[in-house]
Design a protein around this motif. Structure first.
Motif, mmCIF file in Angstrom:
data_model
loop_
_atom_site.group_PDB
_atom_site.id
_atom_site.type_symbol
_atom_site.label_atom_id
_atom_site.label_comp_id
_atom_site.label_asym_id
_atom_site.label_seq_id
_atom_site.Cartn_x
_atom_site.Cartn_y
_atom_site.Cartn_z
ATOM 1 N N LEU A 91 64.490 42.757 -18.402
ATOM 2 C CA LEU A 91 64.788 42.046 -19.640
ATOM 3 C C LEU A 91 65.677 40.857 -19.306
ATOM 4 C CD1 LEU A 91 65.760 45.173 -21.790
ATOM 5 C CD2 LEU A 91 63.535 44.033 -21.713
ATOM 6 N N ALA A 92 65.218 39.657 -19.597
ATOM 7 C CA ALA A 92 65.988 38.448 -19.273
ATOM 8 C C ALA A 92 65.776 37.427 -20.380
ATOM 9 C CB ALA A 92 65.559 37.902 -17.916
ATOM 10 N N MET A 93 65.946 37.861 -21.638
ATOM 11 C CA MET A 93 65.606 37.007 -22.782
ATOM 12 C C MET A 93 66.737 36.079 -23.196
ATOM 13 S SD MET A 93 64.322 40.315 -23.130
ATOM 14 C CE MET A 93 64.962 41.209 -24.539
ATOM 15 N N GLY A 94 67.901 36.211 -22.566
ATOM 16 C CA GLY A 94 68.980 35.277 -22.883
ATOM 17 C C GLY A 94 69.679 35.598 -24.189
ATOM 18 N N CYS A 95 70.293 34.590 -24.765
ATOM 19 C CA CYS A 95 71.100 34.802 -25.966
ATOM 20 C C CYS A 95 70.825 33.697 -26.972
ATOM 21 C CB CYS A 95 72.583 34.822 -25.607
ATOM 22 S SG CYS A 95 73.147 33.301 -24.847
ATOM 23 N N ARG A 96 71.365 33.858 -28.155
ATOM 24 C CA ARG A 96 71.259 32.799 -29.171
ATOM 25 C C ARG A 96 72.666 32.491 -29.680
ATOM 26 N NH1 ARG A 96 69.265 37.327 -32.038
ATOM 27 N NH2 ARG A 96 70.868 38.116 -33.433
ATOM 28 N N GLU A 97 72.762 31.391 -30.421
ATOM 29 C CA GLU A 97 74.059 30.985 -30.927
ATOM 30 C C GLU A 97 74.373 31.663 -32.246
ATOM 31 O OE1 GLU A 97 72.817 26.707 -30.568
ATOM 32 O OE2 GLU A 97 74.926 26.552 -29.987
ATOM 33 N N ARG A 98 75.639 32.001 -32.440
ATOM 34 C CA ARG A 98 76.048 32.469 -33.767
ATOM 35 C C ARG A 98 75.963 31.291 -34.728
ATOM 36 N NH1 ARG A 98 81.576 35.051 -34.028
ATOM 37 N NH2 ARG A 98 80.788 36.284 -35.763
ATOM 38 N N THR A 99 75.591 31.607 -35.962
ATOM 39 C CA THR A 99 75.339 30.553 -36.942
ATOM 40 C C THR A 99 76.436 30.516 -37.988
ATOM 41 O OG1 THR A 99 74.181 32.049 -38.404
ATOM 42 C CG2 THR A 99 72.865 30.938 -36.711
ATOM 43 N N ALA A 129 72.961 49.134 -10.868
ATOM 44 C CA ALA A 129 71.655 48.584 -10.493
ATOM 45 C C ALA A 129 71.025 47.808 -11.653
ATOM 46 C CB ALA A 129 70.726 49.706 -10.051
ATOM 47 N N MET A 130 71.772 47.571 -12.699
ATOM 48 C CA MET A 130 71.317 46.846 -13.896
ATOM 49 C C MET A 130 70.188 47.601 -14.611
ATOM 50 S SD MET A 130 73.436 44.706 -12.884
ATOM 51 C CE MET A 130 73.580 43.898 -14.432
ATOM 52 N N GLN A 131 70.121 48.901 -14.352
ATOM 53 C CA GLN A 131 69.091 49.694 -15.022
ATOM 54 C C GLN A 131 69.609 50.210 -16.355
ATOM 55 O OE1 GLN A 131 65.571 52.720 -13.853
ATOM 56 N NE2 GLN A 131 67.515 53.166 -12.915
ATOM 57 N N THR A 132 68.763 50.145 -17.373
ATOM 58 C CA THR A 132 69.155 50.596 -18.713
ATOM 59 C C THR A 132 68.940 52.099 -18.833
ATOM 60 O OG1 THR A 132 66.965 50.379 -19.686
ATOM 61 C CG2 THR A 132 68.322 48.386 -19.617
ATOM 62 N N SER A 133 69.105 52.598 -20.053
ATOM 63 C CA SER A 133 68.927 54.029 -20.293
ATOM 64 C C SER A 133 67.466 54.446 -20.167
ATOM 65 C CB SER A 133 69.456 54.402 -21.680
ATOM 66 O OG SER A 133 68.717 53.718 -22.677
ATOM 67 N N VAL A 134 66.540 53.500 -20.129
ATOM 68 C CA VAL A 134 65.126 53.836 -19.918
ATOM 69 C C VAL A 134 64.770 53.548 -18.456
ATOM 70 C CG1 VAL A 134 62.735 53.313 -20.540
ATOM 71 C CG2 VAL A 134 64.507 53.358 -22.306
ATOM 72 N N PRO A 135 64.391 54.577 -17.696
ATOM 73 C CA PRO A 135 64.071 54.363 -16.282
ATOM 74 C C PRO A 135 62.998 53.282 -16.113
ATOM 75 C CG PRO A 135 64.145 56.706 -16.777
ATOM 76 C CD PRO A 135 64.269 55.994 -18.086
ATOM 77 N N GLY A 136 63.250 52.378 -15.178
ATOM 78 C CA GLY A 136 62.277 51.324 -14.925
ATOM 79 C C GLY A 136 62.469 50.095 -15.785
ATOM 80 N N ILE A 137 63.404 50.123 -16.715
ATOM 81 C CA ILE A 137 63.700 48.924 -17.504
ATOM 82 C C ILE A 137 65.107 48.444 -17.144
ATOM 83 C CG2 ILE A 137 63.896 47.875 -19.781
ATOM 84 C CD1 ILE A 137 61.804 49.718 -20.814
ATOM 85 N N PHE A 138 65.176 47.218 -16.669
ATOM 86 C CA PHE A 138 66.412 46.611 -16.183
ATOM 87 C C PHE A 138 66.783 45.445 -17.094
ATOM 88 C CE2 PHE A 138 64.171 48.751 -12.871
ATOM 89 C CZ PHE A 138 65.132 49.328 -12.058
ATOM 90 N N ALA A 139 68.042 45.034 -17.040
ATOM 91 C CA ALA A 139 68.476 43.888 -17.857
ATOM 92 C C ALA A 139 69.471 43.062 -17.066
ATOM 93 C CB ALA A 139 69.109 44.373 -19.154
ATOM 94 N N CYS A 140 69.434 41.743 -17.272
ATOM 95 C CA CYS A 140 70.357 40.874 -16.551
ATOM 96 C C CYS A 140 70.499 39.538 -17.261
ATOM 97 C CB CYS A 140 69.857 40.640 -15.126
ATOM 98 S SG CYS A 140 68.182 39.981 -15.050
ATOM 99 N N GLY A 141 71.565 38.844 -16.940
ATOM 100 C CA GLY A 141 71.808 37.532 -17.532
ATOM 101 C C GLY A 141 72.399 37.653 -18.924
ATOM 102 N N ASN A 142 72.195 36.615 -19.737
ATOM 103 C CA ASN A 142 72.865 36.569 -21.037
ATOM 104 C C ASN A 142 72.298 37.548 -22.059
ATOM 105 O OD1 ASN A 142 74.729 34.719 -20.204
ATOM 106 N ND2 ASN A 142 73.805 32.962 -21.237
ATOM 107 N N VAL A 143 71.178 38.166 -21.771
ATOM 108 C CA VAL A 143 70.686 39.198 -22.688
ATOM 109 C C VAL A 143 71.527 40.474 -22.533
ATOM 110 C CG1 VAL A 143 68.983 40.427 -21.239
ATOM 111 C CG2 VAL A 143 68.562 40.125 -23.685
ATOM 112 N N LEU A 144 72.215 40.549 -21.398
ATOM 113 C CA LEU A 144 73.025 41.739 -21.099
ATOM 114 C C LEU A 144 74.463 41.527 -21.563
ATOM 115 C CD1 LEU A 144 73.003 44.505 -19.756
ATOM 116 C CD2 LEU A 144 73.512 43.373 -17.592
#
Lengths: 421, 485
Positions: free
Chosen positions: A117-125, A285-300
């Motif tokens: 998962l590397a979807m980044g972030c958005r700005e608060r409005t 290891a940047m692994q989430t609670s679901v095995p095989g799904i990782f997250a990194c960057g501003n989405v994390l």
């Protein structure tokens, strides 16, 4: 069937995909919703990127270009203008599903053994901070104004007030000034800035733009286009103090009031979230609670420096490769990193005890002078990390010694200790 | 010479145009702004009330109940989002149970179907997130939620498709009776002559009527502020949750929306300036506090937008639906306060009856196009999505990521019977920019598509009304365009 699908073609996704390829993963798909790779870096045309990663100073597009070229040398399949609509985690080792929509492939259900998962972030409005007053045109998030200016070639206004002292707002104060706009003030509700010190100096002080700490916008006037904002001082509880109002005649208000990891897909997939980071809970290891799904960057979690995004994402790519090559860890490890006094959050939130030393990102929740962060495990072991100054606007990185990690039973607590340095 | 000219295209004007479109008549709608449904219609509680509030025997009571009955079929035919969720009016003290009883009896007299008085346990069983200190509720199964601006837009579009002329950016600045009967209307775009006039000018209805003659009533604009919360809060309640009405209106409500968000508001604040849609901090504080009395768990940190609407209240108790005594061919549809949105389709029908009584000859058209259809990708199955994308790949390109709105849907809104002319016009037609990032990502892209499709310069695309310019100029040409929109 893919081995790895990387969601997002910004700095995080690029680094994760490149690294997974280098580690031997072959069937990799990178999905990007925009028409180009590079993510938000494409509109960050200022320099200051890459000092850690490449030991030189690059602009955002240059930094992205390096990774895009690296990716070009791999066999990673890239799909642009493709929006991921849904993630369905596979049960008991079955492949995960990613549902996507694109002009070229329509609605597709893709299967994959692993996901980054590397979807980044958005700005608060404006809504997120319930800013009172009228709703004319001329109120932009700083990033939207930046896109208009740097990608589309339009100036959004000529007399500008900036609310919030996040880095994008500071960068835009300088950028708008250079394009001929008058930036009247930068207003920050907290008693300290949320941005990097170097940006306060280079983007405000160098251009004589006043920074009003402990102030906020309390009224907005203008039926059609913004005409006026009122700024008031706030008390310790961030309540406006009557009688302190200052009125600015302006046509533009930029908001730089924080970034939020964009985790709608993550939540929908049932992945455990951390309400402090607004991102997933992960292991080292940047692994989430679901095995095989990782997250990194501003989405994390929201980073200050893209260099750290790259480093973290390369770790995620490597970990995804290890997972695919037969070292799957079943679920999140039980050893917790807890936030003690003065600590806003840590990433990762969980550790495997046997990993050796562990790199940890964290933020404090107040500004200090010389102070230390103390890491203490439940076996009484401690480590101390001293700094001349801590501030919430600056993400910190420490390496916990192997012994501290190995002897911990259930948790390691980080806390901020002032005056004992 | 027109048969009928309607002044104003909010939901009341649109509903009347929709009814008139069935007949062989030359009809025009003159709208002051650059879009329909851009006043009170776009900023209200988005609720179709059951009809237990108005006093029995009033126009308001009859038109409310009739409008509510018409809504479901109308929304089906015109493809307007509609959900019959029902409402709960809460009693938060023993004393308020008397109010429930009064309104229950009133509802029966008004012919509201299905009303039921519930005790505390039954209420909490239906809606577990409510304040546990409540003492009972009045349940109205026929209350519903709707997309209010699309409701109006759909009726206006259908009228246009059936031959009614719509002229936007056409404010009426003078009205003169003609010696041979009928009226001449002055606008910046010339003079219009018509046999009948329908005044549906909303908050400006008194000002419009005054152009012809002095009026014995006046509009007393009253502003209500709202919170619109993220979809994460959208299932906080399943019904429309009302508090007992007071002298200032129906009180603060909490309701799901047809888009899946949570709507909380409004307060009631008399205002002088009919264009002041500001949401003062005091109003927002009031709404927050009041709403928590019904639904304590609302997470206001999930707020994505505040907005305010101006109620077109009048100094009259009832709706003002009557011809001018001096000029029987001039019909007022004014002071359409709550439940105006609910009543609107019935008001439209009533308006045609009144015009007919005043001498308008209404012969049904041979062919009336009664159905409207809009492609909404998020409602299609995967297979249907692929059919749509194969036909036009732009339906596969997501522009608004928060609401998953595609380029195809935006382009369709720009070539619809009443094309969008602004960024918010696109938002109202297909939802782009409605979501949690509030157009932060898609705003510039939407603006670019508008400029391309309408063949205008990007700097000429306003956010909403004319004058709400977005771009000050291009950076590299040195051209200045500030304020030219």
């Amino acid at each position: 069937m893919y081995d790895l699908i990387v969601l997002g073609g910004g700095p995080a996704g690029l680094a994760a995909a490149c690294r997974a390829w280098q580690e031997g993963v072959r069937r990799i798909l990178l999905v990007e919703r925009d028409d180009a790779l590079g993510g938000i870096l494409n509109q960050c045309i200022h320099n200051g990127f890459g000092l850690h990663r490449f030991s030189e100073e690059l602009t955002g597009p240059e930094y992205a270009g390096r990774y895009i070229r690296m990716l070009g040398q791999t066999g990673v399949e890239v799909r642009l203008a493709t929006m991921a609509l849904q993630i369905l985690p596979g049960q008991d080792g079955a492949p995960h599903e990613v549902h996507t929509l694109s002009p070229t492939h329509g609605y597709e259900v893709l299967q994959t053994r692993a996901i980054v998962l590397a979807m980044g972030c958005r700005e608060r409005t404006r809504g997120a901070i319930a800013l009172p007053g009228e709703r004319p045109a001329g109120i932009f998030t700083a990033g939207a104004a930046q896109r208009y200016l740097n990608i589309e070639g339009y100036l959004v206004g000529r007399r500008v007030v900036i609310l919030g002292s996040g880095d994008i707002g500071l960068i835009m104060a300088r950028r708008m000034t250079l394009e001929g706009a008058k930036v009247l003030a930068c207003v920050e509700v907290m008693p300290y800035s949320g941005g990097l010190t170097r940006n306060i100096v280079q983007c405000l002080q160098d251009y004589d733009i006043p920074l009003y700490l402990s102030h906020t916008v309390t009224d907005i006037k203008g039926h059609d286009r913004l005409e006026q904002v009122t700024v008031s001082q706030v008390d310790a509880n961030r309540r406006p103090i009557p009688g302190t109002e200052m009125v600015f005649d302006c046509d533009t208000l930029l908001l730089s009031v924080g970034l939020i990891p964009e985790n709608e897909l993550t939540r929908q997939a049932g992945i455990e979230m951390d309400r402090r980071t607004h991102g997933a809970v992960v292991s080292e290891a940047m692994q989430t609670s679901v095995p095989g799904i990782f997250a990194c960057g501003n989405v994390l979690h929201v980073h200050d420096l893209v260099d750290y995004v790259s480093a973290e994402s390369e770790r995620a790519g490597a970990a995804a490769a290890a997972y695919l090559q037969g070292n799957p860890s079943a679920s999140l490890p039980s050893l917790r990193l807890d936030n003690g006094a003065g600590i806003a959050y840590t990433v990762p939130q969980r550790l495997h005890p046997g990993i050796g030393e562990a790199q940890v990102f964290f933020r404090v929740n107040r500004v200090t002078g010389p102070a230390a962060v103390v890491a203490e495990n439940d076996a009484g072991e401690t480590s101390r990390f001293r700094r001349l100054r801590f501030a919430p606007g600056e993400m910190e990185r420490i390496t916990l010694p192997a012994n501290l990690v190995a002897t911990a039973k259930e948790h390691i607590t980080l806390r901020l200790e002032e005056g004992s340095v | 010479m027109y048969d009928v000219i309607l002044i104003g295209c909010g939901v009341v004007g649109a509903a009347t145009a929709y009814q008139l479109a069935r007949y062989d008549l030359k009809v025009a709608v003159l709208e002051a702004q650059n879009d329909v449904a851009n006043g009170t219609t776009k900023a209200n509680s988005a609720i179709l009330h059951a009809g237990y509030d108005p006093e029995p025997g009033t126009r308001m009571a009859a038109l409310n109940v009739e409008g509510n009955k018409m809504a479901k079929e109308l929304c089906r035919k015109l493809d307007v989002p509609f959900r019959p969720v029902g409402s709960l009016l809460l009693a938060l003290s023993e004393a308020q149970k008397t109010t429930l009883q009064t309104l229950y009896v009133r509802g029966l007299a008004n012919g509201v179907p299905g009303l039921a008085l519930l005790d505390r346990e039954a209420t909490l069983a239906m809606e577990p997130g409510l304040n546990p200190e409540l003492t009972g509720a009045l349940y109205a199964p026929t209350a519903a939620i709707v997309n209010p601006w699309e409701y109006a837009l759909a009726m206006a579009e259908t009228a246009v498709v059936n031959g009614v002329e719509l002229h936007r950016r056409c404010p009426v600045t003078g009205i003169r009776p003609l010696p041979e009967g009928g009226f001449a209307l002055q606008t910046p775009r010339g003079e219009w002559q018509t046999r009948f006039v329908v005044n549906a000018a909303g908050v400006n209805a008194d000002k419009v009527h005054t152009l012809l003659e002095p009026v014995p009533w006046k509009i007393t604009p009253n502003r209500g502020s709202y919170f619109l919360l993220d979809k994460a809060e959208g299932s906080r309640v399943g019904h429309v949750i009302f508090q007992c009405p007071g002298p200032n209106g129906k009180g603060v409500l909490v309701a799901p929306t047809v888009h899946g968000n949570l709507l909380v508001g409004p307060d009631a604040q008399p205002v002088e300036d009919r264009r002041d849609l500001g949401t003062p901090a005091s109003a927002l504080d009031f709404v927050r506090t009041q709403a928590r009395r019904s639904v304590p768990g609302i997470d206001f940190s999930q707020n994505i937008r505040n907005f305010a609407g101006i109620r077109a209240n009048s100094d009259q108790e009832d709706f003002i639906i009557q011809p001018s005594p001096a000029y029987p061919a001039f019909l007022d549809l004014a002071g359409i306060k709550s439940p105006g949105l609910t009543a609107a389709p019935a008001i439209g029908k009533r308006a045609v009856e009144l015009l007919a009584e005043a001498g308008l000859v209404c012969r049904p058209k041979a062919q009336f196009i009664a159905e409207r259809h809009v492609v909404r990708m998020d409602r299609l199955s995967p297979a249907e999505k692929n059919v749509q994308i194969a036909r036009d790949p732009r339906y596969g390109r997501v522009i608004c990521r928060c609401e998953t709105v595609t380029e195809g849907e935006i382009v369709a809104a720009l070539h619809s019977p009443i094309p969008a002319l602004s960024i918010n016009g696109v938002k109202r037609r297909c939802n782009a920019g409605m979501g949690r990032c509030q157009g932060g990502f898609c705003g510039p892209r939407v603006q670019e598509i508008i400029a391309r499709e309408l063949g205008i310069d990007q700097t000429a695309v306003p956010m909403d009304q004319d004058g709400s310019w977005v771009l000050a100029g291009e950076t590299k040409t040195g051209r200045e365009v500030t304020g030219d929109v």
